[in-house]
Design a protein around this motif. Sequence first.
Motif, PDB file in Angstrom:
ATOM      1  N   ILE A  71       0.852  -1.190   0.000  1.00 30.06           N
ATOM      2  CA  ILE A  71       0.000   0.000   0.000  1.00 30.06           C
ATOM      3  C   ILE A  71       0.887   1.238   0.000  1.00 30.06           C
ATOM      4  N   GLY A  72       0.725   2.092  -0.973  1.00 31.87           N
ATOM      5  CA  GLY A  72       1.465   3.343  -1.028  1.00 31.87           C
ATOM      6  C   GLY A  72       0.652   4.472  -0.425  1.00 31.87           C
ATOM      7  N   VAL A  73       1.332   5.383   0.265  1.00 32.82           N
ATOM      8  CA  VAL A  73       0.685   6.553   0.861  1.00 32.82           C
ATOM      9  C   VAL A  73       1.049   7.788   0.046  1.00 32.82           C
ATOM     10  N   ILE A  74       0.056   8.383  -0.576  1.00 37.07           N
ATOM     11  CA  ILE A  74       0.269   9.598  -1.357  1.00 37.07           C
ATOM     12  C   ILE A  74       0.128  10.792  -0.427  1.00 37.07           C
ATOM     13  N   GLY A  75       1.208  11.544  -0.269  1.00 38.87           N
ATOM     14  CA  GLY A  75       1.181  12.661   0.661  1.00 38.87           C
ATOM     15  C   GLY A  75       2.381  13.563   0.486  1.00 38.87           C
ATOM     16  N   THR A  76       2.742  14.237   1.560  1.00 41.42           N
ATOM     17  CA  THR A  76       3.876  15.156   1.555  1.00 41.42           C
ATOM     18  C   THR A  76       4.992  14.552   2.392  1.00 41.42           C
ATOM     19  N   PRO A  77       6.084  14.106   1.760  1.00 43.95           N
ATOM     20  CA  PRO A  77       7.183  13.502   2.519  1.00 43.95           C
ATOM     21  C   PRO A  77       7.661  14.423   3.637  1.00 43.95           C
ATOM     22  N   GLY A  78       7.855  13.838   4.821  1.00 38.57           N
ATOM     23  CA  GLY A  78       8.329  14.603   5.964  1.00 38.57           C
ATOM     24  C   GLY A  78       7.241  15.174   6.844  1.00 38.57           C
ATOM     25  N   LYS A  79       6.007  15.268   6.338  1.00 40.09           N
ATOM     26  CA  LYS A  79       4.914  15.806   7.143  1.00 40.09           C
ATOM     27  C   LYS A  79       4.373  14.727   8.090  1.00 40.09           C
ATOM     28  N   TRP A  80       3.978  15.160   9.297  1.00 29.24           N
ATOM     29  CA  TRP A  80       3.606  14.221  10.353  1.00 29.24           C
ATOM     30  C   TRP A  80       2.519  13.249   9.919  1.00 29.24           C
ATOM     31  N   SER A  81       1.433  13.754   9.361  1.00 29.59           N
ATOM     32  CA  SER A  81       0.304  12.874   9.053  1.00 29.59           C
ATOM     33  C   SER A  81       0.662  11.869   7.965  1.00 29.59           C
ATOM     34  N   THR A  82       1.432  12.307   6.962  1.00 26.79           N
ATOM     35  CA  THR A  82       1.851  11.393   5.898  1.00 26.79           C
ATOM     36  C   THR A  82       2.741  10.291   6.446  1.00 26.79           C
ATOM     37  N   GLU A  83       3.753  10.678   7.215  1.00 20.42           N
ATOM     38  CA  GLU A  83       4.708   9.707   7.736  1.00 20.42           C
ATOM     39  C   GLU A  83       4.055   8.776   8.755  1.00 20.42           C
ATOM     40  N   THR A  84       3.145   9.306   9.570  1.00 24.54           N
ATOM     41  CA  THR A  84       2.438   8.480  10.545  1.00 24.54           C
ATOM     42  C   THR A  84       1.584   7.427   9.856  1.00 24.54           C
ATOM     43  N   LEU A  85       0.936   7.835   8.782  1.00 25.84           N
ATOM     44  CA  LEU A  85       0.117   6.887   8.029  1.00 25.84           C
ATOM     45  C   LEU A  85       0.985   5.813   7.376  1.00 25.84           C
ATOM     46  N   ALA A  86       2.113   6.225   6.809  1.00 27.28           N
ATOM     47  CA  ALA A  86       3.029   5.249   6.203  1.00 27.28           C
ATOM     48  C   ALA A  86       3.564   4.284   7.262  1.00 27.28           C
ATOM     49  N   ASP A  87       3.874   4.808   8.462  1.00 23.62           N
ATOM     50  CA  ASP A  87       4.339   3.938   9.547  1.00 23.62           C
ATOM     51  C   ASP A  87       3.276   2.918   9.934  1.00 23.62           C
ATOM     52  N   ALA A  88       2.015   3.352   9.945  1.00 23.05           N
ATOM     53  CA  ALA A  88       0.927   2.452  10.327  1.00 23.05           C
ATOM     54  C   ALA A  88       0.817   1.276   9.357  1.00 23.05           C
ATOM     55  N   PHE A  89       1.024   1.543   8.075  1.00 25.81           N
ATOM     56  CA  PHE A  89       1.007   0.447   7.102  1.00 25.81           C
ATOM     57  C   PHE A  89       2.235  -0.439   7.240  1.00 25.81           C
ATOM     58  N   ALA A  90       3.394   0.179   7.484  1.00 24.25           N
ATOM     59  CA  ALA A  90       4.614  -0.607   7.640  1.00 24.25           C
ATOM     60  C   ALA A  90       4.500  -1.570   8.813  1.00 24.25           C
ATOM     61  N   GLU A  91       3.904  -1.113   9.925  1.00 26.04           N
ATOM     62  CA  GLU A  91       3.746  -1.958  11.107  1.00 26.04           C
ATOM     63  C   GLU A  91       2.859  -3.163  10.835  1.00 26.04           C
ATOM     64  N   ARG A  92       1.883  -2.991   9.944  1.00 24.41           N
ATOM     65  CA  ARG A  92       0.907  -4.053   9.699  1.00 24.41           C
ATOM     66  C   ARG A  92       1.227  -4.923   8.489  1.00 24.41           C
ATOM     67  N   SER A  93       2.000  -4.402   7.549  1.00 18.94           N
ATOM     68  CA  SER A  93       2.242  -5.158   6.311  1.00 18.94           C
ATOM     69  C   SER A  93       3.718  -5.365   5.998  1.00 18.94           C
ATOM     70  N   GLY A  94       4.582  -4.592   6.646  1.00 18.61           N
ATOM     71  CA  GLY A  94       6.007  -4.688   6.335  1.00 18.61           C
ATOM     72  C   GLY A  94       6.419  -3.898   5.105  1.00 18.61           C
ATOM     73  N   TYR A  95       5.453  -3.191   4.497  1.00 18.90           N
ATOM     74  CA  TYR A  95       5.758  -2.400   3.290  1.00 18.90           C
ATOM     75  C   TYR A  95       5.496  -0.934   3.581  1.00 18.90           C
ATOM     76  N   ARG A  96       6.452  -0.088   3.190  1.00 16.68           N
ATOM     77  CA  ARG A  96       6.320   1.353   3.429  1.00 16.68           C
ATOM     78  C   ARG A  96       6.722   2.120   2.177  1.00 16.68           C
ATOM     79  N   GLN A  97       5.829   2.940   1.678  1.00 20.04           N
ATOM     80  CA  GLN A  97       6.116   3.739   0.485  1.00 20.04           C
ATOM     81  C   GLN A  97       5.351   5.056   0.553  1.00 20.04           C
ATOM     82  N   VAL A  98       6.089   6.162   0.677  1.00 20.67           N
ATOM     83  CA  VAL A  98       5.494   7.497   0.604  1.00 20.67           C
ATOM     84  C   VAL A  98       5.657   8.014  -0.819  1.00 20.67           C
ATOM     85  N   ILE A  99       4.586   8.545  -1.379  1.00 17.92           N
ATOM     86  CA  ILE A  99       4.558   8.958  -2.783  1.00 17.92           C
ATOM     87  C   ILE A  99       4.263  10.438  -2.897  1.00 17.92           C
TER      88      ILE A  99
END
Length: 293
Positions: A5-33
């Motif tokens: 699952i990719g997260v489309i957002g603003t790299p470095g911004k709290w909400s984007t990175e927090t959302l990407a972390d949440a997916f990484a914790e559950r799936s092992g995959y992290r991608q900010v776009i």
Amino acid sequence: MTKRIGVIGTPGKWSTETLADAFAERSGYRQVIDMGKAMLDLEKGQLICDGVDLCQLDGLVLKKVAEDYSPDALDRLEMLRVAEAAGVRVFSPAENVIRLMDRLACTITLRNAGIPMPKTVITEDVDAARGALDRFGAAVFKPLFSTKARGMVLLDADAPDADAQIAAFKAANPVMYLQQKADLSGEDLGMVFLNGEYICTYARVSQSGAWNTTIHSGGKYAPFDPSPELIELGRRAQAPFGLTFTTVDIALTPEGPIVFEVSAFGGYSGAQKGCGIDAAALVAAHVLAEVSQ
């Protein structure tokens, strides 16, 4: 099997990175776009960003498609429709978000659904705008594409430079959107929904005496306990848009509650700071359940 699952957002911004972390914790995959770096090749059917073909992912979550709302941001959403056509689930669907980013499109959808809103006039005619201002007494002139009250102008009908301010606003905004100033009593509400289900409500409370309560203008988050009737109003307001995660902006006025708008991307920070709820975790769990079906 890992769901990517990719997260489309603003790299470095709290909400984007927090959302990407949440997916990484559950799936092992992290991608900010960052969609500003994306390239769409229609001949190859590829939408490439940072070496990743978004058309090959299992899903995409929209946190923010651009730092500022503009017609250009709509083009980025159109590009995502190619990924959707390739079978990628997008949360919220690109076409649904397109109907929200333009303030006028959002307003007309709400009005057609019978949602109570501030008195609103849309015109390209300066004289008509002046007439509406005289009728309202005070009005907020709003750009069609903006967030956090950026570019908004509060005008009083009795101001000696009101005509000049209308002309200046018109120069930057050919289509003028103005709403009667509402008595917010120093706060307004953000009502959070996930897949149409109510999650929580936070208040944005003015701290600086500013006419708006946005965090951008110094407002602070606080918890709020809404009535069942108010929750139902929020549910009706967000229902026509078909969003995965959203916040409905509501104000309580002496004449009753009114809805300003429905957010294209939702208030993760407001849910966390105002209600103590980890919305990123809820969204990640929901999305992964959806793509795993």
